[in-house]
Design an enzyme around this catalytic site. Structure first.
Site, mmCIF file in Angstrom:
data_model
loop_
_atom_site.group_PDB
_atom_site.id
_atom_site.type_symbol
_atom_site.label_atom_id
_atom_site.label_comp_id
_atom_site.label_asym_id
_atom_site.label_seq_id
_atom_site.Cartn_x
_atom_site.Cartn_y
_atom_site.Cartn_z
ATOM 1 N N SER A 161 -13.013 0.774 11.143
ATOM 2 C CA SER A 161 -13.071 -0.084 9.959
ATOM 3 C C SER A 161 -13.468 -1.491 10.370
ATOM 4 C CB SER A 161 -11.711 -0.115 9.262
ATOM 5 O OG SER A 161 -11.737 -1.004 8.158
ATOM 6 N N ASN A 185 -12.509 -3.772 7.944
ATOM 7 C CA ASN A 185 -11.613 -4.440 7.007
ATOM 8 C C ASN A 185 -10.450 -5.055 7.790
ATOM 9 O OD1 ASN A 185 -9.344 -4.849 5.190
ATOM 10 N ND2 ASN A 185 -10.482 -3.690 3.665
ATOM 11 N N LYS A 211 -6.933 -4.115 6.617
ATOM 12 C CA LYS A 211 -6.567 -2.734 6.959
ATOM 13 C C LYS A 211 -6.231 -2.620 8.441
ATOM 14 C CE LYS A 211 -8.924 0.627 5.083
ATOM 15 N NZ LYS A 211 -9.969 1.645 4.774
ATOM 16 N N ASP A 268 -9.589 6.960 4.699
ATOM 17 C CA ASP A 268 -10.207 6.674 3.418
ATOM 18 C C ASP A 268 -9.062 6.641 2.428
ATOM 19 O OD1 ASP A 268 -12.453 6.008 1.870
ATOM 20 O OD2 ASP A 268 -12.508 8.015 1.029
ATOM 21 N N GLY A 310 -7.299 -5.719 -1.356
ATOM 22 C CA GLY A 310 -7.720 -4.741 -2.355
ATOM 23 C C GLY A 310 -6.982 -4.909 -3.674
ATOM 24 N N TYR A 311 -6.407 -3.827 -4.156
ATOM 25 C CA TYR A 311 -5.719 -3.825 -5.452
ATOM 26 C C TYR A 311 -4.227 -4.153 -5.322
ATOM 27 C CZ TYR A 311 -9.992 -1.427 -6.860
ATOM 28 O OH TYR A 311 -11.298 -1.107 -7.095
ATOM 29 N N HIS A 315 1.175 4.224 0.839
ATOM 30 C CA HIS A 315 0.401 5.431 1.123
ATOM 31 C C HIS A 315 -0.051 5.465 2.579
ATOM 32 C CE1 HIS A 315 -2.091 2.091 0.012
ATOM 33 N NE2 HIS A 315 -3.221 2.715 0.313
#
Length: 196
Positions: free
Chosen positions: A8, A10, A13, A69, A150-151, A177
């Protein structure tokens, strides 16, 4: 120390995953291994997108690779944005535009239930393994908090009143998650494939 590439770019992340991994790993980013290409994620399943990223980087580096993912699946949007979470508002990826689009789409929805899903693909000693984690919650009316990415500013996990962006990182890591998927991965590494 065992090298493990996180497939990644990111930064959020990578930071989140690194904070959950035990000592004994030397975490490498794509920049660390000199990979600057784009990896297409053409599939409509998290598992397939995670696998194509892991396989691409394993072929490039020959090292142990972890790729994930993940995405936000909203009930009243028929599971959207789902695998398109990072590109919900189009390309190039832009977290703020994604967030604004989600809130616009949710403005008249009574059912605000959603879940985050993460699938990790680990290529370890040439073998491919998958680990999954899900976290249920609701979509807040407006963004809150400045942590996460992100969200996270609009996702309130079940059992909490704060968004992922408001929760302290150690708390988020236990219930998220990605945290659940990584816990399963760590259990595998400790009990099935000792670090060496």
């Amino acid at each position: 120390m065992t090298e493990l590439v996180i497939a990644s770019n990111n930064a959020g992340k990578i930071r989140e995953i690194s904070s959950m991994l035990d000592e004994g790993f030397r975490i490498l980013s794509l920049a660390d291994i000199g990979f600057d290409g784009d990896i297409e994620e053409p599939y409509d399943r998290f598992e397939d997108n995670a696998a194509v990223k892991a396989e691409t980087i394993h072929r490039f580096s020959g090292k142990h690779v972890l790729a994930d993912d993940s995405g936000l699946c909203v009930t009243s949007l028929d599971g959207a944005p789902g695998v398109f979470s990072a590109r919900y508002a189009g390309t190039p990826q832009h977290e703020q535009r994604n967030l604004e689009k989600l809130l616009y789409e949710m403005k008249d929805k009574e059912d605000r239930s959603a879940f985050y899903k993460a699938v990790i693909c680990l290529i370890w000693k040439g073998q491919t393994h998958f680990f999954e984690g899900i976290c249920h919650g609701i979509i807040a009316e407006a963004p809150r908090g400045d942590g996460g990415f992100g969200y996270d500013p609009v996702f309130v996990p079940v059992g909490h009143t704060q968004t992922f962006a408001e929760l302290p990182l150690p708390v988020k890591n236990k219930i998220s998650h990605r945290g659940k998927a990584l816990a399963a991965l760590l259990h595998f590494l400790k009990n099935t494939a000792p670090v060496q």
